[in-house]
Design a protein around this motif. Structure first.
Motif, mmCIF file in Angstrom:
data_model
loop_
_atom_site.group_PDB
_atom_site.id
_atom_site.type_symbol
_atom_site.label_atom_id
_atom_site.label_comp_id
_atom_site.label_asym_id
_atom_site.label_seq_id
_atom_site.Cartn_x
_atom_site.Cartn_y
_atom_site.Cartn_z
ATOM 1 N N VAL A 119 0.845 -1.184 0.000
ATOM 2 C CA VAL A 119 0.000 0.000 0.000
ATOM 3 C C VAL A 119 0.884 1.237 0.000
ATOM 4 N N ALA A 120 0.297 2.370 -0.365
ATOM 5 C CA ALA A 120 0.984 3.660 -0.305
ATOM 6 C C ALA A 120 0.584 4.320 1.007
ATOM 7 N N ALA A 121 1.516 4.362 1.954
ATOM 8 C CA ALA A 121 1.263 4.916 3.286
ATOM 9 C C ALA A 121 1.853 6.314 3.375
ATOM 10 N N GLU A 122 1.092 7.228 3.982
ATOM 11 C CA GLU A 122 1.577 8.606 4.090
ATOM 12 C C GLU A 122 2.757 8.694 5.048
ATOM 13 N N LEU A 123 3.768 9.442 4.620
ATOM 14 C CA LEU A 123 4.954 9.708 5.421
ATOM 15 C C LEU A 123 4.926 11.187 5.777
ATOM 16 N N THR A 124 4.894 11.492 7.070
ATOM 17 C CA THR A 124 4.812 12.892 7.482
ATOM 18 C C THR A 124 6.167 13.462 7.899
ATOM 19 N N SER A 125 7.139 12.569 8.136
ATOM 20 C CA SER A 125 8.477 12.996 8.541
ATOM 21 C C SER A 125 9.451 11.838 8.332
ATOM 22 N N LEU A 126 10.666 12.161 7.935
ATOM 23 C CA LEU A 126 11.689 11.119 7.795
ATOM 24 C C LEU A 126 12.103 10.566 9.158
ATOM 25 N N ASP A 127 11.732 11.241 10.233
ATOM 26 C CA ASP A 127 12.059 10.765 11.580
ATOM 27 C C ASP A 127 10.986 9.833 12.135
ATOM 28 N N ALA A 128 9.793 9.843 11.536
ATOM 29 C CA ALA A 128 8.673 9.044 12.035
ATOM 30 C C ALA A 128 8.594 7.697 11.320
ATOM 31 N N VAL A 129 9.709 6.941 11.376
ATOM 32 C CA VAL A 129 9.770 5.651 10.685
ATOM 33 C C VAL A 129 10.189 4.539 11.636
ATOM 34 N N THR A 130 9.904 3.329 11.202
ATOM 35 C CA THR A 130 10.323 2.128 11.899
ATOM 36 C C THR A 130 10.792 1.145 10.829
ATOM 37 N N ILE A 131 11.236 -0.035 11.223
ATOM 38 C CA ILE A 131 11.690 -1.027 10.250
ATOM 39 C C ILE A 131 10.561 -2.030 9.992
ATOM 40 N N GLY A 132 10.229 -2.216 8.708
ATOM 41 C CA GLY A 132 9.145 -3.114 8.321
ATOM 42 C C GLY A 132 9.612 -4.540 8.088
ATOM 43 N N VAL A 133 8.671 -5.353 7.605
ATOM 44 C CA VAL A 133 8.904 -6.784 7.410
ATOM 45 C C VAL A 133 10.104 -7.091 6.524
ATOM 46 N N LEU A 134 10.274 -6.364 5.442
ATOM 47 C CA LEU A 134 11.375 -6.648 4.520
ATOM 48 C C LEU A 134 12.638 -5.851 4.890
ATOM 49 N N ARG A 135 12.723 -5.418 6.156
ATOM 50 C CA ARG A 135 13.861 -4.651 6.671
ATOM 51 C C ARG A 135 14.018 -3.301 5.952
ATOM 52 N N ILE A 136 12.879 -2.777 5.532
ATOM 53 C CA ILE A 136 12.828 -1.481 4.861
ATOM 54 C C ILE A 136 12.162 -0.496 5.820
ATOM 55 N N ARG A 137 12.654 0.744 5.822
ATOM 56 C CA ARG A 137 12.017 1.766 6.654
ATOM 57 C C ARG A 137 10.586 2.006 6.158
ATOM 58 N N ILE A 138 9.669 2.102 7.101
ATOM 59 C CA ILE A 138 8.266 2.394 6.790
ATOM 60 C C ILE A 138 7.755 3.407 7.817
#
Length: 187
Positions: free
Chosen positions: A83-102
């Motif tokens: 899905v296309a998830a809204e990103l409001t800040s490059l600091d508001a991320v975590t690591i997802g299933v495929l080890r990609i920042r989300i």
């Protein structure tokens, strides 16, 4: 060269790049995207949060957020769907299933057809709009109903080949490609 052999060769080529080279290329890549009419006119864009050595768009994302564009990034929600998830800040991320920042949850999503511009990563691209992804088909499924003119490939220039990339019937052709060295229009 078959698809799998080509994919492995281009992944190895990308991994051989130094961090310093990637950072230098990222600055040129983002500058080329920022200068594109498609980016300037877009109000909602889908970028991606790069894996190590992948064409990094963090500077572009920061610019888009600063000037008030809506920014979305891919989040894989199953083994076949993103899905296309809204990103409001490059600091508001975590690591997802495929080890990609989300983006951290909760996040708002948008339909692919409602995006003005989708910046599409890949392992390799040809000079006719062909794209080779990582092999799972996430982007091909996501982009299935999106007009090609909204889909722009993004890569290091070393990922572009003049010969045709092997494409299957479901593989999505792109309208343009922007690299750290050049911008190509295909339609």
């Amino acid at each position: 060269m078959d698809k799998q052999t080509m994919r492995l060769a281009f992944k190895a080529r990308r991994q051989a790049m130094s961090e310093a080279e990637c950072n230098e290329r990222a600055n040129a890549l983002c500058a080329n995207i920022l200068a594109s009419k498609t980016y300037v006119e877009a109000k909602s864009i889908m970028a991606y949060l790069a894996m190590p050595k992948e064409a990094n768009l963090d500077a572009l994302i920061a610019h888009a957020l600063k000037v008030g564009k809506k920014v979305y990034v891919p989040v894989c929600i199953s083994k076949t769907e993103m899905v296309a998830a809204e990103l409001t800040s490059l600091d508001a991320v975590t690591i997802g299933v495929l080890r990609i920042r989300i983006p951290k949850e909760p996040y708002a999503c948008i339909a692919p057809t409602d995006l003005d511009l989708i910046l599409v990563p890949g392992v390799a691209f040809d000079t006719a709009g062909g794209r080779m992804g990582m092999g799972a088909g996430y982007y091909d499924r996501f982009l299935a109903d999106v007009p090609a003119e909204r889909c722009v490939g993004v890569a290091w220039d070393t990922q572009v080949v003049s010969e045709s990339i092997p494409m299957d019937v479901h593989d999505k052709r792109l309208a343009a490609l922007i690299t750290d060295v050049q911008s190509l229009q295909f339609k």
